[in-house]
Scaffold this active site. Structure first.
Site, mmCIF file in Angstrom:
data_model
loop_
_atom_site.group_PDB
_atom_site.id
_atom_site.type_symbol
_atom_site.label_atom_id
_atom_site.label_comp_id
_atom_site.label_asym_id
_atom_site.label_seq_id
_atom_site.Cartn_x
_atom_site.Cartn_y
_atom_site.Cartn_z
ATOM 1 N N ASP A 1 -10.808 2.083 -3.223
ATOM 2 C CA ASP A 1 -11.355 1.796 -1.890
ATOM 3 C C ASP A 1 -12.876 1.824 -1.917
ATOM 4 O O ASP A 1 -13.518 1.504 -0.913
ATOM 5 C CB ASP A 1 -10.837 2.817 -0.865
ATOM 6 C CG ASP A 1 -9.465 2.419 -0.355
ATOM 7 O OD1 ASP A 1 -9.034 1.284 -0.624
ATOM 8 O OD2 ASP A 1 -8.817 3.243 0.320
ATOM 9 N N ASP B 1 0.837 -1.201 0.000
ATOM 10 C CA ASP B 1 0.000 0.000 0.000
ATOM 11 C C ASP B 1 0.872 1.252 0.000
ATOM 12 O O ASP B 1 2.071 1.217 0.336
ATOM 13 C CB ASP B 1 -0.877 -0.035 1.262
ATOM 14 C CG ASP B 1 -2.153 0.774 1.116
ATOM 15 O OD1 ASP B 1 -2.297 1.522 0.138
ATOM 16 O OD2 ASP B 1 -3.019 0.659 2.020
HETATM 17 C C1 DGJ Z 1 -5.811 1.954 1.861
HETATM 18 C C2 DGJ Z 1 -6.175 0.718 1.110
HETATM 19 O O1 DGJ Z 1 -6.654 1.041 -0.160
HETATM 20 C C3 DGJ Z 1 -7.192 -0.060 1.924
HETATM 21 O O2 DGJ Z 1 -7.630 -1.178 1.191
HETATM 22 C C4 DGJ Z 1 -6.568 -0.458 3.227
HETATM 23 O O3 DGJ Z 1 -5.531 -1.361 2.996
HETATM 24 C C5 DGJ Z 1 -6.086 0.776 3.965
HETATM 25 N N1 DGJ Z 1 -5.249 1.591 3.146
HETATM 26 C C6 DGJ Z 1 -5.331 0.386 5.202
HETATM 27 O O4 DGJ Z 1 -4.768 1.447 5.830
#
Ligand code: DGJ
Length: 728
Positions: A547, A477
């Protein structure tokens, strides 16, 4: 022959199966762009240069009129020598002058595709691709540019990149070095890009072209949620099947500029490369700089062919992962199920239920390390939180294994929390400008990956975690953009290199990772889809798309994404309702259908499901196994788009032999008094008959009359249809 040089005409033809790109050399050694479009065989096209029409040609007009300044189709325009449109290259010498004129000197044509050192790039065998190297020089600066064109005949793609080499005795400062420029006469084009923001990435937009410059760009240090490193020129009203499209897509994950410029003489200039803002590169004597690669394609058959060309290129010549043609495990990720609030028991409860449903891998998301119980601490301290997971990662992985589940983990390796042991020990490791507050975003700073010792440290941390347990998958990430751009490791006249060096640091980390852990399934992610770009695909076969897991919002996001990327790259999960991002309630069946047009998985608390929901999930899993290979390997075809005003979203995949197809149709809006409609399919074998359920239809009927979509009896109805060719 893919690349032909006509010595007498001084014309290069770069031929793919359906297209030709032509370059000419003028008497003054200018390289100029002659033609890009449908395939032509004849190289007698110098008349396109209007050589008889004095004073257009520089050798005749001595550059005294603006015909040259505004019209001459430069192959790679440079600053300071009389082309006032966007330049592709600008260099400053030690005296402070900004001008260069690199004239053609010689060329080389070779089979195969060169690598670009430290950067992601397409690859190919000698049979699959050939490359033209055009060497140009400016003797005053003692600078050599090499323009590279790799021709992928089968895919109708040409990739482009540039190197700059200083063979003089003084340093040079590159202030701008784009990767590609294309001059095209305006034929009533509009321009197309993808735009968005967090939870709303990659929506398609088509806009009229105004006189002047219009662009999409990122200055954020990543390709970004907001803009995508892609632009296209498309004839107005182009459809999936009709119209001309010129497209450029950037194999890079940092700052970019993608621009269309129109001038008063109906000339369009399309440019793409690293954004010059905030960029300077010191080229020492003997030094060489290589740009990232631009992927360029031309389609005379609308957007569908453009999509097809890009999908084929990425699957055959960009994605290296062993998982490209392998089944990806159906995963469950605990993020939307628990966020930071979990302990080992909670994780195992979810895992047990997931295993019963047929899910194959458990992914532990953010919050398992340091003292991270919310997003304000511990990035950089990659030690398991034993209060939450007392047995550590190894024990957890073994317990999951006993349940029949693989284990995956989340990390955010590029970041450092101000509240972390790492920051207390190495405050200079954050990207920063001395004397200024470092901007926090999501309560975190960015590690300075332009410094090799930091890259090495980060790599050790990742490798330590991956060796500590049986880990099959890593979600990498990256949750903030770069700001306060300064490095404590770079001297003053190299600070302008930080953005690009940062990206090179990320690439180096991922390269080392996939070499040491070739069986690891790597999924890139950036606060959802802020780094969904071809650069990242070189390292990971799939990228978290957004997300926003709401199935209906996902229709637009996944449509824009699938316009450029194969479905096998698109991370998509079924989540709970009301949806956490938009609050919408969508049938579980529809959520499943939409997530199946990607790398299918779940992201919800399965311990809270009703019996009916468990049954539906079980059905989805069986269904996905049946079609996963077709979804991963098939040709994607867009049928309908609500974004473009159609009453439904519909798309299909067809296998290469046209034996099997899967069709999706989703209606996001409740149409009062709906009477249904007929959905016309594409891409089937016209001579054949296909079975849908128990019934048999001729392909021409399915493609011309359509399949029946029954009236929607509730909101957000969706259907998938499986077609199998009747064997003779
Ligand atoms: C952003 C990601 O896109 C989410 O899926 C998740 O992993 C969060 N970060 C966790 O902090």
């Amino acid at each position: 022959m893919a690349i032909v040089y006509d010595e007498a005409e001084k014309v290069f033809l770069l031929n793919t199966q359906n297209t030709t790109y032509a370059i000419a050399i003028t008497d003054e050694t200018f390289l100029c762009h002659l033609y890009y479009g449908k395939k032509i065989q004849d190289s007698h096209i110098r008349y396109l240069l209007k050589e008889d029409e004095s004073p257009y040609v520089p050798s005749v007009n001595k550059r005294e009129t603006n015909s040259f300044l505004d019209m001459f189709p430069m192959e790679y325009p440079e600053t300071g020598m009389g082309d006032y449109r966007e330049s592709a290259f600008c260099v400053r010498n030690v005296e402070g002058h900004r001008a260069s004129q690199c004239g053609y000197r010689h060329h080389v044509i070779k089979n195969g595709k060169p690598e670009i050192s430290g950067l992601p790039a397409t690859f190919a065998s000698d049979e699959e691709c050939s490359t033209l190297y055009l060497y140009c020089e400016d003797e005053v600066l003692q600078l050599q540019l090499c323009l590279m064109y790799s021709v992928f005949e089968k895919e109708d793609i040409i990739t482009r990149s540039v190197t700059a080499e200083n063979y003089g005795k003084q340093p040079l400062y590159i202030e701008k070095i784009l990767s590609a420029c294309l001059d095209v006469e305006d034929r009533n084009f509009e321009w197309v890009s993808l735009h968005g923001t967090w939870a709303r990435e990659r929506h398609i937009q088509a806009m009229p072209i105004a006189v002047g410059r219009q662009n999409v760009a990122s200055f954020k240090g990543e390709s970004s949620h907001q803009e995508h490193p892609f632009i296209a020129l498309a004839t107005k009203g182009a459809t999936q099947d009709v119209g001309e499209i010129y497209a450029m897509h950037f194999v890079y994950s940092g700052n970019f500029l993608a621009q269309i410029e129109k001038n008063a003489f109906h000339m369009l200039r399309m440019t793409m490369g690293i954004h010059p803002e905030g960029f300077t590169w010191k080229l020492e004597p003997g030094g060489c700089f290589a740009t990232p690669e631009v992927v360029m394609t031309y389609s005379a058959e609308g957007y569908g062919k453009m999509t097809h060309n890009l999908h084929e290129l990425y699957r055959r010549h960009l994605i290296r992962s062993a998982y490209l043609h392998k089944d990806r495990p159906i995963l469950i990720n605990n993020w939307e199920a628990t966020y930071f609030e979990f302990d080992e028991k909670k994780l195992l409860d979810i895992a047990k239920q997931a295993a019963r449903l047929g899910i194959e891998m458990f992914v532990l998301d953010d919050g398992w390390f340091g003292k991270r119980n919310k997003d304000d601490s511990s990035l950089g301290d990659w030690n398991v939180n034993l209060e939450k997971i007392p047995g550590g990662l190894h024990k957890l992985s073994q317990e999951l294994k006993a349940l029949g589940l693989k284990f995956g983990i989340w990390m955010e390796p590029e970041m450092i929390s101000p509240d972390s042991e790492l920051y207390r020990k190495h405050p200079d490791w954050a990207i920063q400008i001395p004397g200024r507050d470092i901007t926090q975003s999501r309560a975190q700073y960015v590690l300075d990956l332009s410094r090799q010792e930091i890259v090495d440290y980060v790599y050790e941390q990742i490798a330590k975690i991956l060796h500590s347990a049986e880990i099959s998958y890593l979600k990498w990430d990256m949750n903030r953009q770069l700001t306060t751009i300064g490095s404590m490791g770079l001297v003053a006249d190299r600070q302008g290199e930080l953005f690009h060096r940062y990206v090179l640091g990320v690439y180096q980390l991922q390269e080392r990772l996939i070499r040491e852990f070739p069986d690891l399934l790597l999924e890139n992610c950036s606060g959802g889809g802020a780094r969904f770009d071809p650069g990242m695909l070189y390292y990971s076969p799939q990228i978290w798309c957004s997300d926003d897991t709401d199935a209906i919002e996902r229709l637009a996001i996944q449509e824009g994404t699938a316009m450029l990327y194969p479905l096998s790259c698109i991370g998509a999960h079924v989540s709970v309702c009301p949806n956490h991002a938009v609050g919408r309630v969508t049938p579980l069946e529809t959520r499943g259908h939409v997530a199946m047009a990607g790398t299918f998985g779940y992201e919800l608390d399965v311990t809270k499901l009703s019996e009916e929901e468990k049954e539906e999930i079980h059905k989805q899993i069986v269904c996905y196994h049946r079609y996963k290979e077709l979804i991963r390997e098939g040709d994607y075809i867009r049928l309908l788009s609500m974004q473009k005003g159609d009453r439904a979203d519909a798309w299909m995949v067809v296998d290469k032999l046209k034996n099997r197809a899967l069709v999706w149709c989703v209606r996001g809006l409740n149409i009062p008094n709906d009477k249904g409609f007929f959905l016309r399919l594409k891409g089937l074998d016209v001579e054949s008959k296909y079975h849908i359920d128990e019934k048999q239809y001729s392909a021409d009927v399915l493609m011309n009359c359509g399949i029946r979509i029954k009236p929607a009896d509730k909101d957000f109805v969706s259907n998938i249809f499986y077609l199998e060719r009747q064997t003779k």
